[in-house]
Write a protein that holds these residues in place. Structure first.
Motif, PDB file in Angstrom:
ATOM      1  N   TYR A  23       0.901  -1.188  -0.044  1.00  0.00           N
ATOM      2  CA  TYR A  23      -0.119  -0.015   0.058  1.00  0.00           C
ATOM      3  C   TYR A  23       0.865   1.183   0.081  1.00  0.00           C
ATOM      4  O   TYR A  23       0.540   2.276  -0.806  1.00  0.00           O
ATOM      5  CB  TYR A  23      -0.931   0.007   1.243  1.00  0.00           C
ATOM      6  CG  TYR A  23      -1.794  -1.211   1.507  1.00  0.00           C
ATOM      7  CD1 TYR A  23      -2.467  -1.795   0.268  1.00  0.00           C
ATOM      8  CD2 TYR A  23      -2.325  -1.505   2.636  1.00  0.00           C
ATOM      9  CE1 TYR A  23      -3.147  -2.853   0.424  1.00  0.00           C
ATOM     10  CE2 TYR A  23      -3.115  -2.709   2.758  1.00  0.00           C
ATOM     11  CZ  TYR A  23      -3.608  -3.401   1.680  1.00  0.00           C
ATOM     12  OH  TYR A  23      -4.335  -4.377   1.886  1.00  0.00           O
ATOM     13  N   VAL A  24       1.982   1.310   0.842  1.00  0.00           N
ATOM     14  CA  VAL A  24       2.761   2.474   0.786  1.00  0.00           C
ATOM     15  C   VAL A  24       3.879   2.628  -0.012  1.00  0.00           C
ATOM     16  O   VAL A  24       4.461   3.558  -0.331  1.00  0.00           O
ATOM     17  CB  VAL A  24       3.268   2.733   2.274  1.00  0.00           C
ATOM     18  CG1 VAL A  24       2.142   2.674   3.391  1.00  0.00           C
ATOM     19  CG2 VAL A  24       4.211   1.522   2.729  1.00  0.00           C
ATOM     20  N   SER A  25       4.157   1.572  -0.830  1.00  0.00           N
ATOM     21  CA  SER A  25       5.242   1.768  -1.739  1.00  0.00           C
ATOM     22  C   SER A  25       4.780   1.469  -3.266  1.00  0.00           C
ATOM     23  O   SER A  25       5.306   1.147  -4.252  1.00  0.00           O
ATOM     24  CB  SER A  25       5.875   0.252  -1.634  1.00  0.00           C
ATOM     25  OG  SER A  25       6.631   0.302  -0.405  1.00  0.00           O
ATOM     26  N   LEU A  30      -0.560   6.807  -3.166  1.00  0.00           N
ATOM     27  CA  LEU A  30      -1.704   7.072  -2.625  1.00  0.00           C
ATOM     28  C   LEU A  30      -1.932   8.495  -2.103  1.00  0.00           C
ATOM     29  O   LEU A  30      -0.915   8.888  -1.249  1.00  0.00           O
ATOM     30  CB  LEU A  30      -2.462   6.222  -1.861  1.00  0.00           C
ATOM     31  CG  LEU A  30      -2.760   4.771  -2.657  1.00  0.00           C
ATOM     32  CD1 LEU A  30      -2.324   3.650  -1.597  1.00  0.00           C
ATOM     33  CD2 LEU A  30      -3.905   4.779  -3.255  1.00  0.00           C
ATOM     34  N   ASP A  31      -3.088   9.277  -2.191  1.00  0.00           N
ATOM     35  CA  ASP A  31      -3.087  10.469  -1.505  1.00  0.00           C
ATOM     36  C   ASP A  31      -3.448  10.450  -0.083  1.00  0.00           C
ATOM     37  O   ASP A  31      -3.497  11.270   0.873  1.00  0.00           O
ATOM     38  CB  ASP A  31      -4.019  11.372  -2.170  1.00  0.00           C
ATOM     39  CG  ASP A  31      -3.271  11.822  -3.832  1.00  0.00           C
ATOM     40  OD1 ASP A  31      -2.314  12.329  -3.699  1.00  0.00           O
ATOM     41  OD2 ASP A  31      -3.647  11.416  -4.787  1.00  0.00           O
ATOM     42  N   GLU A  32      -4.112   9.325   0.102  1.00  0.00           N
ATOM     43  CA  GLU A  32      -4.930   8.983   1.433  1.00  0.00           C
ATOM     44  C   GLU A  32      -4.976   7.494   1.533  1.00  0.00           C
ATOM     45  O   GLU A  32      -5.381   6.832   0.515  1.00  0.00           O
ATOM     46  CB  GLU A  32      -6.382   9.749   1.377  1.00  0.00           C
ATOM     47  CG  GLU A  32      -7.030   9.433   2.547  1.00  0.00           C
ATOM     48  CD  GLU A  32      -8.508  10.372   2.528  1.00  0.00           C
ATOM     49  OE1 GLU A  32      -8.890  10.898   3.351  1.00  0.00           O
ATOM     50  OE2 GLU A  32      -9.285  10.243   1.433  1.00  0.00           O
ATOM     51  N   HIS A  88      -6.190  -8.458   3.369  1.00  0.00           N
ATOM     52  CA  HIS A  88      -5.655  -9.601   2.883  1.00  0.00           C
ATOM     53  C   HIS A  88      -5.182  -9.540   1.560  1.00  0.00           C
ATOM     54  O   HIS A  88      -4.737 -10.487   0.863  1.00  0.00           O
ATOM     55  CB  HIS A  88      -6.570 -10.896   3.071  1.00  0.00           C
ATOM     56  CG  HIS A  88      -6.865 -11.192   4.379  1.00  0.00           C
ATOM     57  ND1 HIS A  88      -6.148 -11.722   5.218  1.00  0.00           N
ATOM     58  CD2 HIS A  88      -7.758 -10.984   5.287  1.00  0.00           C
ATOM     59  CE1 HIS A  88      -6.615 -12.016   6.413  1.00  0.00           C
ATOM     60  NE2 HIS A  88      -7.588 -11.434   6.330  1.00  0.00           N
ATOM     61  N   SER A  89      -5.210  -8.389   0.759  1.00  0.00           N
ATOM     62  CA  SER A  89      -5.217  -8.170  -0.528  1.00  0.00           C
ATOM     63  C   SER A  89      -4.137  -7.391  -0.728  1.00  0.00           C
ATOM     64  O   SER A  89      -4.017  -5.998  -0.720  1.00  0.00           O
ATOM     65  CB  SER A  89      -6.359  -7.664  -1.176  1.00  0.00           C
ATOM     66  OG  SER A  89      -7.339  -8.444  -0.943  1.00  0.00           O
ATOM     67  N   PRO A  90      -2.734  -7.523  -1.104  1.00  0.00           N
ATOM     68  CA  PRO A  90      -1.718  -6.928  -1.547  1.00  0.00           C
ATOM     69  C   PRO A  90      -2.153  -6.076  -2.768  1.00  0.00           C
ATOM     70  O   PRO A  90      -2.620  -6.791  -3.760  1.00  0.00           O
ATOM     71  CB  PRO A  90      -0.350  -7.839  -1.600  1.00  0.00           C
ATOM     72  CG  PRO A  90      -0.820  -9.211  -1.779  1.00  0.00           C
ATOM     73  CD  PRO A  90      -2.418  -8.879  -1.310  1.00  0.00           C
ATOM     74  N   LEU A  91      -1.645  -5.083  -3.022  1.00  0.00           N
ATOM     75  CA  LEU A  91      -1.544  -4.343  -4.290  1.00  0.00           C
ATOM     76  C   LEU A  91      -0.463  -4.410  -5.083  1.00  0.00           C
ATOM     77  O   LEU A  91       0.806  -4.392  -4.738  1.00  0.00           O
ATOM     78  CB  LEU A  91      -1.988  -2.988  -4.232  1.00  0.00           C
ATOM     79  CG  LEU A  91      -3.173  -2.426  -3.519  1.00  0.00           C
ATOM     80  CD1 LEU A  91      -3.306  -0.909  -3.354  1.00  0.00           C
ATOM     81  CD2 LEU A  91      -4.406  -2.889  -3.831  1.00  0.00           C
ATOM     82  N   SER A  92      -0.504  -4.667  -6.535  1.00  0.00           N
ATOM     83  CA  SER A  92       0.767  -4.808  -7.164  1.00  0.00           C
ATOM     84  C   SER A  92       1.459  -3.467  -7.410  1.00  0.00           C
ATOM     85  O   SER A  92       0.603  -2.613  -7.155  1.00  0.00           O
ATOM     86  CB  SER A  92       0.432  -5.114  -8.486  1.00  0.00           C
ATOM     87  OG  SER A  92      -0.291  -4.026  -9.365  1.00  0.00           O
ATOM     88  N   LEU A  93       2.539  -3.214  -7.772  1.00  0.00           N
ATOM     89  CA  LEU A  93       3.310  -2.013  -7.599  1.00  0.00           C
ATOM     90  C   LEU A  93       2.758  -0.827  -8.339  1.00  0.00           C
ATOM     91  O   LEU A  93       2.646   0.245  -7.914  1.00  0.00           O
ATOM     92  CB  LEU A  93       4.839  -2.345  -7.946  1.00  0.00           C
ATOM     93  CG  LEU A  93       5.859  -1.188  -8.003  1.00  0.00           C
ATOM     94  CD1 LEU A  93       6.044  -0.616  -6.526  1.00  0.00           C
ATOM     95  CD2 LEU A  93       7.211  -1.290  -8.573  1.00  0.00           C
TER      96      LEU A  93
END
Length: 128
Positions: A23-25, A30-32, A88-93
């Protein structure tokens, strides 16, 4: 274009560290980021507190379904585009970058919904 992420958590994910890192990478930050905390999310909540960019919203104890938790988070969203997922769901880069490109290419943004990956259960929507 401001893009928000709402994350809910009913049960603790075993891969919490890598999910939060996804999420943070993002290649397009992301703005929020809003995390909706439930009584069962104490471990991941303590992990999220180390990221000042992530806002934590407490859900009432009577709410248990993912949809109910998402609705709590959606009330706090300030972005024009909102991505809703669970812990539980990572986001792709490049996920956020792809979402932004999709919205910039669309001529009308009444509501766009799509599922990128059924196994990861991403739901993206915008309501103008």
């Amino acid at each position: 274009m401001r893009i928000s992420l709402v994350i809910s958590c009913q049960t603790e994910p075993q891969n919490a560290q890598s999910v939060v890192a996804s999420y943070v990478s993002q290649s397009r930050p992301l703005d929020e980021i809003i995390f909706v905390s439930s009584p069962h999310s104490t471990h991941i909540e303590s992990l999220l507190k180390s990221f000042p960019k992530i806002s934590i919203v407490q859900a009432p104890k009577r709410l248990h379904s993912t949809d109910q938790l998402h609705m709590v988070g959606l009330k706090s969203v300030t972005g024009e585009v909102c991505i809703v997922t669970d812990a539980h769901s990572p986001l792709s880069l490049d996920f956020v970058k792809q979402i932004e490109a999709r919205f910039q290419s669309e001529k009308k943004h009444e509501q766009i919904r799509f599922l990128q990956n059924k196994e990861m259960n991403y739901l993206t929507l915008c309501d103008h």
